[in-house]
Design a protein around this motif. Structure first.
Motif, PDB file in Angstrom:
ATOM      1  N   PHE A 200      79.060 -95.687 -57.994  1.00  0.00           N
ATOM      2  CA  PHE A 200      78.451 -95.340 -56.706  1.00  0.00           C
ATOM      3  C   PHE A 200      76.954 -95.187 -56.940  1.00  0.00           C
ATOM      4  CE2 PHE A 200      77.260 -92.114 -53.409  1.00  0.00           C
ATOM      5  CZ  PHE A 200      77.410 -92.958 -52.316  1.00  0.00           C
ATOM      6  N   LYS A 201      76.178 -96.089 -56.351  1.00  0.00           N
ATOM      7  CA  LYS A 201      74.753 -96.167 -56.676  1.00  0.00           C
ATOM      8  C   LYS A 201      73.836 -95.877 -55.491  1.00  0.00           C
ATOM      9  CE  LYS A 201      75.315-100.348 -58.365  1.00  0.00           C
ATOM     10  NZ  LYS A 201      75.062-101.654 -59.033  1.00  0.00           N
ATOM     11  N   ASP A 202      74.409 -95.388 -54.381  1.00  0.00           N
ATOM     12  CA  ASP A 202      73.557 -95.072 -53.232  1.00  0.00           C
ATOM     13  C   ASP A 202      72.701 -93.834 -53.489  1.00  0.00           C
ATOM     14  OD1 ASP A 202      74.871 -97.179 -52.111  1.00  0.00           O
ATOM     15  OD2 ASP A 202      75.691 -96.076 -50.408  1.00  0.00           O
ATOM     16  N   PHE A 203      73.286 -92.865 -54.188  1.00  0.00           N
ATOM     17  CA  PHE A 203      72.597 -91.609 -54.495  1.00  0.00           C
ATOM     18  C   PHE A 203      72.938 -91.206 -55.922  1.00  0.00           C
ATOM     19  CE2 PHE A 203      73.717 -91.620 -49.964  1.00  0.00           C
ATOM     20  CZ  PHE A 203      72.448 -91.628 -49.405  1.00  0.00           C
ATOM     21  N   TYR A 204      72.091 -90.357 -56.503  1.00  0.00           N
ATOM     22  CA  TYR A 204      72.239 -90.016 -57.917  1.00  0.00           C
ATOM     23  C   TYR A 204      72.321 -88.505 -58.123  1.00  0.00           C
ATOM     24  CZ  TYR A 204      70.858 -94.879 -58.492  1.00  0.00           C
ATOM     25  OH  TYR A 204      70.806 -96.248 -58.409  1.00  0.00           O
ATOM     26  N   VAL A 205      72.982 -88.126 -59.219  1.00  0.00           N
ATOM     27  CA  VAL A 205      73.102 -86.721 -59.620  1.00  0.00           C
ATOM     28  C   VAL A 205      71.861 -86.322 -60.410  1.00  0.00           C
ATOM     29  CG1 VAL A 205      74.436 -85.108 -61.040  1.00  0.00           C
ATOM     30  CG2 VAL A 205      75.615 -86.885 -59.701  1.00  0.00           C
ATOM     31  N   ASN A 206      71.306 -85.156 -60.110  1.00  0.00           N
ATOM     32  CA  ASN A 206      70.192 -84.641 -60.897  1.00  0.00           C
ATOM     33  C   ASN A 206      70.721 -84.036 -62.198  1.00  0.00           C
ATOM     34  OD1 ASN A 206      67.971 -85.211 -59.174  1.00  0.00           O
ATOM     35  ND2 ASN A 206      68.545 -83.489 -57.878  1.00  0.00           N
ATOM     36  N   PRO A 207      70.142 -84.395 -63.337  1.00  0.00           N
ATOM     37  CA  PRO A 207      70.614 -83.842 -64.617  1.00  0.00           C
ATOM     38  C   PRO A 207      70.044 -82.446 -64.866  1.00  0.00           C
ATOM     39  CG  PRO A 207      68.866 -85.434 -65.013  1.00  0.00           C
ATOM     40  CD  PRO A 207      69.108 -85.436 -63.535  1.00  0.00           C
ATOM     41  N   ASP A 208      70.575 -81.454 -64.146  1.00  0.00           N
ATOM     42  CA  ASP A 208      70.111 -80.081 -64.320  1.00  0.00           C
ATOM     43  C   ASP A 208      71.292 -79.125 -64.220  1.00  0.00           C
ATOM     44  OD1 ASP A 208      70.677 -79.709 -61.566  1.00  0.00           O
ATOM     45  OD2 ASP A 208      68.645 -80.264 -61.005  1.00  0.00           O
ATOM     46  N   MET A 209      71.031 -77.848 -64.422  1.00  0.00           N
ATOM     47  CA  MET A 209      72.106 -76.861 -64.465  1.00  0.00           C
ATOM     48  C   MET A 209      72.833 -76.732 -63.136  1.00  0.00           C
ATOM     49  SD  MET A 209      71.965 -72.837 -65.572  1.00  0.00           S
ATOM     50  CE  MET A 209      71.478 -73.236 -67.250  1.00  0.00           C
ATOM     51  N   LEU A 210      72.133 -76.860 -62.018  1.00  0.00           N
ATOM     52  CA  LEU A 210      72.791 -76.729 -60.721  1.00  0.00           C
ATOM     53  C   LEU A 210      73.892 -77.769 -60.538  1.00  0.00           C
ATOM     54  CD1 LEU A 210      69.964 -75.880 -58.144  1.00  0.00           C
ATOM     55  CD2 LEU A 210      71.831 -74.405 -58.933  1.00  0.00           C
TER      56      LEU A 210
ATOM     57  N   ILE B  94      77.078 -85.796 -51.977  1.00  0.00           N
ATOM     58  CA  ILE B  94      77.168 -87.069 -52.708  1.00  0.00           C
ATOM     59  C   ILE B  94      78.629 -87.420 -52.977  1.00  0.00           C
ATOM     60  CG2 ILE B  94      76.900 -85.970 -54.976  1.00  0.00           C
ATOM     61  CD1 ILE B  94      75.416 -88.473 -55.905  1.00  0.00           C
ATOM     62  N   ASN B  95      79.461 -86.403 -53.235  1.00  0.00           N
ATOM     63  CA  ASN B  95      80.887 -86.640 -53.464  1.00  0.00           C
ATOM     64  C   ASN B  95      81.580 -87.074 -52.172  1.00  0.00           C
ATOM     65  OD1 ASN B  95      79.762 -84.337 -55.206  1.00  0.00           O
ATOM     66  ND2 ASN B  95      81.493 -85.040 -56.420  1.00  0.00           N
ATOM     67  N   VAL B  96      81.145 -86.505 -51.050  1.00  0.00           N
ATOM     68  CA  VAL B  96      81.712 -86.872 -49.751  1.00  0.00           C
ATOM     69  C   VAL B  96      81.373 -88.326 -49.414  1.00  0.00           C
ATOM     70  CG1 VAL B  96      81.635 -86.420 -47.264  1.00  0.00           C
ATOM     71  CG2 VAL B  96      81.678 -84.507 -48.886  1.00  0.00           C
ATOM     72  N   VAL B  97      80.084 -88.674 -49.504  1.00  0.00           N
ATOM     73  CA  VAL B  97      79.659 -90.035 -49.164  1.00  0.00           C
ATOM     74  C   VAL B  97      80.251 -91.044 -50.149  1.00  0.00           C
ATOM     75  CG1 VAL B  97      77.678 -91.546 -48.811  1.00  0.00           C
ATOM     76  CG2 VAL B  97      77.548 -89.163 -48.112  1.00  0.00           C
ATOM     77  N   GLY B  98      80.320 -90.658 -51.422  1.00  0.00           N
ATOM     78  CA  GLY B  98      80.930 -91.532 -52.415  1.00  0.00           C
ATOM     79  C   GLY B  98      82.405 -91.760 -52.140  1.00  0.00           C
TER      80      GLY B  98
ATOM     81  N   ALA C  75      83.373 -88.660 -62.466  1.00  0.00           N
ATOM     82  CA  ALA C  75      84.016 -89.255 -61.303  1.00  0.00           C
ATOM     83  C   ALA C  75      83.721 -88.379 -60.089  1.00  0.00           C
ATOM     84  CB  ALA C  75      85.521 -89.375 -61.534  1.00  0.00           C
ATOM     85  N   LEU C  76      84.119 -88.830 -58.908  1.00  0.00           N
ATOM     86  CA  LEU C  76      83.860 -88.065 -57.694  1.00  0.00           C
ATOM     87  C   LEU C  76      84.532 -86.698 -57.727  1.00  0.00           C
ATOM     88  CD1 LEU C  76      84.333 -90.908 -55.067  1.00  0.00           C
ATOM     89  CD2 LEU C  76      82.180 -89.748 -55.605  1.00  0.00           C
ATOM     90  N   ASN C  77      85.679 -86.605 -58.391  1.00  0.00           N
ATOM     91  CA  ASN C  77      86.431 -85.348 -58.374  1.00  0.00           C
ATOM     92  C   ASN C  77      86.894 -84.933 -59.764  1.00  0.00           C
ATOM     93  OD1 ASN C  77      88.214 -87.509 -58.535  1.00  0.00           O
ATOM     94  ND2 ASN C  77      89.874 -86.410 -57.498  1.00  0.00           N
ATOM     95  N   GLY C  78      86.096 -85.257 -60.778  1.00  0.00           N
ATOM     96  CA  GLY C  78      86.487 -84.823 -62.109  1.00  0.00           C
ATOM     97  C   GLY C  78      85.562 -85.354 -63.182  1.00  0.00           C
ATOM     98  N   ASN C  79      85.741 -84.845 -64.376  1.00  0.00           N
ATOM     99  CA  ASN C  79      84.960 -85.305 -65.530  1.00  0.00           C
ATOM    100  C   ASN C  79      85.511 -86.618 -66.054  1.00  0.00           C
ATOM    101  OD1 ASN C  79      84.831 -81.952 -65.953  1.00  0.00           O
ATOM    102  ND2 ASN C  79      82.906 -83.057 -66.234  1.00  0.00           N
ATOM    103  N   ILE C  80      84.700 -87.325 -66.814  1.00  0.00           N
ATOM    104  CA  ILE C  80      85.077 -88.647 -67.304  1.00  0.00           C
ATOM    105  C   ILE C  80      85.097 -88.657 -68.828  1.00  0.00           C
ATOM    106  CG2 ILE C  80      82.723 -89.585 -67.324  1.00  0.00           C
ATOM    107  CD1 ILE C  80      85.715 -91.525 -65.992  1.00  0.00           C
ATOM    108  N   PHE C  81      86.094 -89.345 -69.396  1.00  0.00           N
ATOM    109  CA  PHE C  81      86.207 -89.547 -70.836  1.00  0.00           C
ATOM    110  C   PHE C  81      86.387 -91.038 -71.092  1.00  0.00           C
ATOM    111  CE2 PHE C  81      87.194 -85.137 -70.380  1.00  0.00           C
ATOM    112  CZ  PHE C  81      86.870 -84.522 -71.590  1.00  0.00           C
ATOM    113  N   MET C  82      85.773 -91.526 -72.165  1.00  0.00           N
ATOM    114  CA  MET C  82      85.862 -92.939 -72.540  1.00  0.00           C
ATOM    115  C   MET C  82      86.376 -93.032 -73.971  1.00  0.00           C
ATOM    116  SD  MET C  82      82.764 -95.767 -72.614  1.00  0.00           S
ATOM    117  CE  MET C  82      82.013 -95.121 -74.118  1.00  0.00           C
TER     118      MET C  82
END
Length: 284
Positions: free
Chosen positions: A135-145, A155-159, A183-190
């Motif tokens: 999902f590339k319309d909006f981005y997550v800020n890499p900060d504590m919040l 962003i999760n809603v629109v995504g 992911a929109l509703n969870g952490n990701i592992f590869m």
């Protein structure tokens, strides 16, 4: 029934109004918890995350907010909804009390506890098709919040709408450095070979309870190497497995990203160990 500040009221009661700061400014946070037969999964971890998040948001933590008090409040809601012998999703919402504009007039809080029945008592592996896209319309800020479960989840809603419109089961969020965060509703592992990689919290991923538990579990397994490092979108097509985690689903394997398909052997292995950790916690 739900619990509003210690009072059990019907689910559809009009107990908040237009002055609610969670509604006006997103001045609220929440915790999603799985409860099975009145046993709260990983309750201490959820409680500590909730308290830490309230401190970061400069909310006043009531003296009554002990682990025992909130556990009893949760169980009262479970009982009121006749879910003592079932699996349930609990949501605790903490809102700063009404008043003020951006600057509040008080840091005191109110709380809401809701319960909803869910199907599976233990975590199970869903092996059906599960396709994702970036999902590339909006981005997550890499900060504590970004690591907190606040009510600022637009962003999760629109995504999620984007995923529905394009027949994807989920989307992967990027931070403003174009790294895969979650992911929109969870952490990701590869998974690549015997290496399991997950983004670090400094990239802006949610400080997930299941993420924490899996990191603990993987760290004790000699057959795997855990790495907390940034994941670029280019790496996704070189992976053997991708899976997401959250407190309700447990582990959800991703089967397809663009032209790449994935297996789920490591996810299956870890799921058994995760359920064992749940059972162990219930015996303590």
């Amino acid at each position: 029934m739900l619990n509003f500040n210690g009072e059990l009221i019907p689910q559809h009661s009009n107990f908040i109004n237009q002055n609610n700061r969670g509604l006006r400014y997103g001045d609220a946070l929440f915790e999603t918890i799985k409860v099975v037969n009145t046993r709260i999964n990983f309750w201490e971890d959820h409680y500590l995350r909730l308290m830490a998040s309230m401190r970061i948001l400069r909310m006043e933590i009531p003296m009554s907010f002990t682990m025992e008090f909130l556990e009893n409040e949760i169980l009262e809601v479970i009982k009121a909804n006749n879910l003592e012998k079932a699996a349930a999703r609990i949501r605790i919402t903490i809102c700063r009390n009404d008043g003020g504009l951006y600057a509040p007039v008080t840091n005191d809080v109110s709380y809401i506890i809701e319960a909803k029945a869910i199907e599976n008592a233990f975590f199970t592996l869903d092996e059906s098709s599960y396709e994702v896209e970036l999902f590339k319309d909006f981005y997550v800020n890499p900060d504590m919040l970004s690591t907190l479960k606040t009510n600022n989840k637009i962003i999760n809603v629109v995504g999620s709408i984007f995923a529905q419109e394009n027949n994807y089961q989920n989307c992967l969020l990027l931070n403003n450095q174009k790294m895969v965060v979650e992911a929109l509703n969870g952490n990701i592992f590869m998974v690549v070979g015997n290496t399991i990689k997950t983004p670090p919290k400094k990239d802006g991923c949610l400080n997930g309870i299941l993420r924490k538990k899996l990191i603990e579990i993987i760290g004790k397994l000699p057959q795997y190497q855990l790495v907390e490092e940034s994941i670029s979108p280019f790496e996704l097509q070189k992976a053997d497995e991708l899976f997401m985690t959250n407190a309700i689903v447990g582990i959800q394997p991703i089967t397809k990203y663009r032209k790449k398909t994935y297996t789920h052997e490591v996810a299956q292995d870890l799921l058994g160990k995760l359920n064992a950790a749940v059972r162990l916690g219930q015996l303590v």
